[in-house]
Scaffold this active site. Structure first.
Site, PDB file in Angstrom:
ATOM      1  N   LYS A   1     -99.623   4.124  51.262  1.00  0.00           N
ATOM      2  CA  LYS A   1    -100.526   3.834  50.148  1.00  0.00           C
ATOM      3  C   LYS A   1    -101.120   2.440  50.260  1.00  0.00           C
ATOM      4  O   LYS A   1    -102.208   2.181  49.746  1.00  0.00           O
ATOM      5  CB  LYS A   1     -99.797   3.988  48.804  1.00  0.00           C
ATOM      6  CG  LYS A   1     -99.204   5.359  48.556  1.00  0.00           C
ATOM      7  CD  LYS A   1    -100.072   6.496  49.041  1.00  0.00           C
ATOM      8  CE  LYS A   1     -99.327   7.806  49.136  1.00  0.00           C
ATOM      9  NZ  LYS A   1     -98.510   8.000  50.316  1.00  0.00           N
TER      10      LYS A   1
ATOM     11  N   GLY B   1     -72.511   5.811  58.547  1.00  0.00           N
ATOM     12  CA  GLY B   1     -71.334   6.511  58.026  1.00  0.00           C
ATOM     13  C   GLY B   1     -71.102   7.839  58.713  1.00  0.00           C
ATOM     14  O   GLY B   1     -72.046   8.594  58.970  1.00  0.00           O
TER      15      GLY B   1
ATOM     16  N   GLY C   1     -94.161  18.355  59.884  1.00  0.00           N
ATOM     17  CA  GLY C   1     -92.991  18.545  59.048  1.00  0.00           C
ATOM     18  C   GLY C   1     -91.903  17.527  59.344  1.00  0.00           C
ATOM     19  O   GLY C   1     -92.115  16.538  60.056  1.00  0.00           O
TER      20      GLY C   1
ATOM     21  N   ALA D   1     -90.136  12.115  47.188  1.00  0.00           N
ATOM     22  CA  ALA D   1     -89.323  10.967  46.780  1.00  0.00           C
ATOM     23  C   ALA D   1     -88.934  11.034  45.309  1.00  0.00           C
ATOM     24  O   ALA D   1     -87.782  10.761  44.945  1.00  0.00           O
ATOM     25  CB  ALA D   1     -90.087   9.672  47.059  1.00  0.00           C
TER      26      ALA D   1
ATOM     27  N   HIS E   1    -112.098   7.363  25.163  1.00  0.00           N
ATOM     28  CA  HIS E   1    -113.383   7.443  25.853  1.00  0.00           C
ATOM     29  C   HIS E   1    -113.889   6.028  26.128  1.00  0.00           C
ATOM     30  O   HIS E   1    -113.780   5.160  25.260  1.00  0.00           O
ATOM     31  CB  HIS E   1    -114.401   8.184  24.984  1.00  0.00           C
ATOM     32  CG  HIS E   1    -115.782   8.209  25.579  1.00  0.00           C
ATOM     33  ND1 HIS E   1    -116.135   9.048  26.605  1.00  0.00           N
ATOM     34  CD2 HIS E   1    -116.893   7.463  25.289  1.00  0.00           C
ATOM     35  CE1 HIS E   1    -117.408   8.849  26.921  1.00  0.00           C
ATOM     36  NE2 HIS E   1    -117.882   7.891  26.127  1.00  0.00           N
TER      37      HIS E   1
END
Length: 477
Positions: free
Chosen positions: A49, A113, A281, A332, A456
């Site tokens: 973005k 981990g 993907g 996300a 408006h």
């Protein structure tokens, strides 16, 4: 004794789960091998973005005379400066998450981990030390990474992933994008505005071929992308990429997934390009961490199964985010919502995740956003529905900002007026979808929307005008 909760993965699902569990009084340890924020913050939502914002500003500079502004010279992007801004924004956000964890008393361990036995985790730190972390409850939030094509794997130079694309130090003259889904279309618009000659190859018969995306939105997007001189080849697949001569020679053939292929789409073709961006993907990050030692099985692609309370088949083991794969929704904001629910359920709650009112936000130009059912999905369910649409060009604010392309569509139940879906393509669609999401979540009606006063001049009036049309008293739409 406090419940010890270990969370593997510090993306938008994992760190949110950690904060919520700590708020509820648990002793929380969050393990993340890379920077906090996961793909979204470091290699996805936020960096892309940042690029999109720059591309949008550059696009408006090119149109500045429309707005009564004279600019001398030709505006161009400064890629090193853009990359520096990206790093600054991302690092600020990462530090913010670190502070958030510290403020809530979450122990943050940087390392990889793995599991040898149920109830504990071995963490290999960056220093080469191995820590053993015990847990009563485990939340797995290991995320995903870009999926590559075995015939032409990523090399970081000629064949690149979305991660590589966000680290380009120069604007390519040309690029072939493999995949016309969300990531492919977003990068196509960004790069075209930055000056790249873009070709998108999509195996199905439309861009954004997602069930949740209204076919009308795809049609408008294709029209607007043509205006950017973006070429798209539908019902086609890339069969090979030859990088032996420094550039990339892309071989393209008919798609095995398409139906009723036209004769012209059967003909093989080749395109020479600077770079090939593969966006077909994601693949799971759960492989190789020892889930089998917990008694937790995955499918053959490494995705983890969990119920609507985010519980896996193994007691006191939850899974959230992209680790759940495409069976759920890989976004996300969905991971964050799942993180909250998993944390609360881990500490005695009984909340269910609602996947029926998840907003989708696609940062093309124009933007695309959706929530709820498309007209096609609603009719497939046997519902008696109507679909009403209003063009943005009828809205005063759209005329003011010079963004006329697009429309808003509301899918509603004929019998009671209940809003079943909202689909928007146009300026700030990703912001405007919030009202539609609230409507679908709460079960409100088109009558409710029509009776709601909208300020408006604002773009939000497009929702009101569409609701007016749905109740049979259209004003401007």
């Amino acid at each position: 004794m406090r419940n010890r909760i270990a969370i593997l993965g510090g993306g938008p699902g994992g760190y949110v789960a950690a904060v919520r569990a700590a708020q509820l009084g648990a002793e929380v340890t969050l393990i993340e091998k890379e920077a906090l924020g996961g793909t979204c913050l470091n290699r996805g939502c936020i960096p892309s973005k940042i690029f999109q914002t720059t591309a949008g500003i550059l696009n408006r500079f090119r149109r500045c005379q429309e707005f009564g502004i004279q600019v001398e010279g030709t505006p161009r992007v400064d890629m090193p400066a853009l990359l520096a801004r990206k790093e600054k924004v991302v690092s600020t956000q990462v530090r913010g998450i670190e502070s958030l964890l510290k403020h809530n008393g979450v122990a943050h361990v940087k390392g990889t981990g793995t599991f040898k036995t149920y109830g504990s985790m071995n963490v290999l730190t960056a220093d080469g030390d191995t820590l053993r972390i015990g847990w009563d409850t485990l939340i797995i939030s290991t995320g995903s990474e870009p999926l590559e094509i075995p015939a032409f794997p990523f090399d970081g130079e000629s064949v690149i992933s979305s991660t590589d694309a966000l680290n380009l130090d120069a604007v390519p003259e040309s690029m072939v994008i493999v995949g016309g889904g969300v990531i492919g279309c977003e990068f196509a618009c960004i790069l075209a505005d930055l000056g790249t000659r873009v070709t998108v190859v999509e195996a199905l018969d439309r861009l954004l071929p997602l069930p949740s995306v209204d076919a009308g939105c795809s049609k408008v997007l294709q029209r607007e992308m043509k205006k950017k001189k973006i070429t798209f080849l539908l019902n086609r697949t890339v069969t090979a990429v030859d990088t032996s001569n420094g550039s990339a020679l892309v071989s393209i053939g008919p798609s095995p997934f398409a139906e009723n292929i036209k004769a012209k789409d059967h003909s093989p073709m080749q395109i020479e390009t600077d770079k090939v961006l593969v966006s077909i993907g994601r693949r799971s990050n759960s492989k190789g961490i020892g889930l089998e030692n917990l008694g937790l099985e995955t499918d053959n692609k490494g995705w983890i199964a969990a119920d609507d309370r985010l519980r896996t088949p193994v007691e006191n083991v939850f899974a959230i985010g992209d680790a759940l794969g495409p069976e759920k929704v890989m976004l996300a904001h969905v991971a964050s919502a799942e993180g909250v629910i998993a944390a609360e359920n881990a500490l005695g709650g009984d909340r269910k995740m609602n996947y029926d009112a998840v907003p989708g936000a696609i940062y093309t130009l124009p933007e695309v956003a959706d929530v709820g059912l498309t007209e096609h999905q609603a009719r497939e369910k046997g519902l008696d529905v109507r679909a009403d649409a209003v063009l943005f060009r009828t809205i005063g604010k759209a005329q003011v900002i010079g963004e006329l392309a697009g429309e808003a569509k509301i899918v509603s139940d004929v019998q009671n007026g209940r809003v079943l879906g909202v689909h928007i393509i146009g300026p700030h669609a990703t912001d405007l979808i919030a009202e539609g999401t609230l409507a679908v979540t709460t079960g409100c009606t088109v009558q409710d929307l029509a009776a709601t006063i909208h300020a408006h001049p604002t773009l939000s009036e497009v929702t009101m005008e569409t609701a007016f049309k749905a109740v049979g008293r259209a004003l401007h739409g």
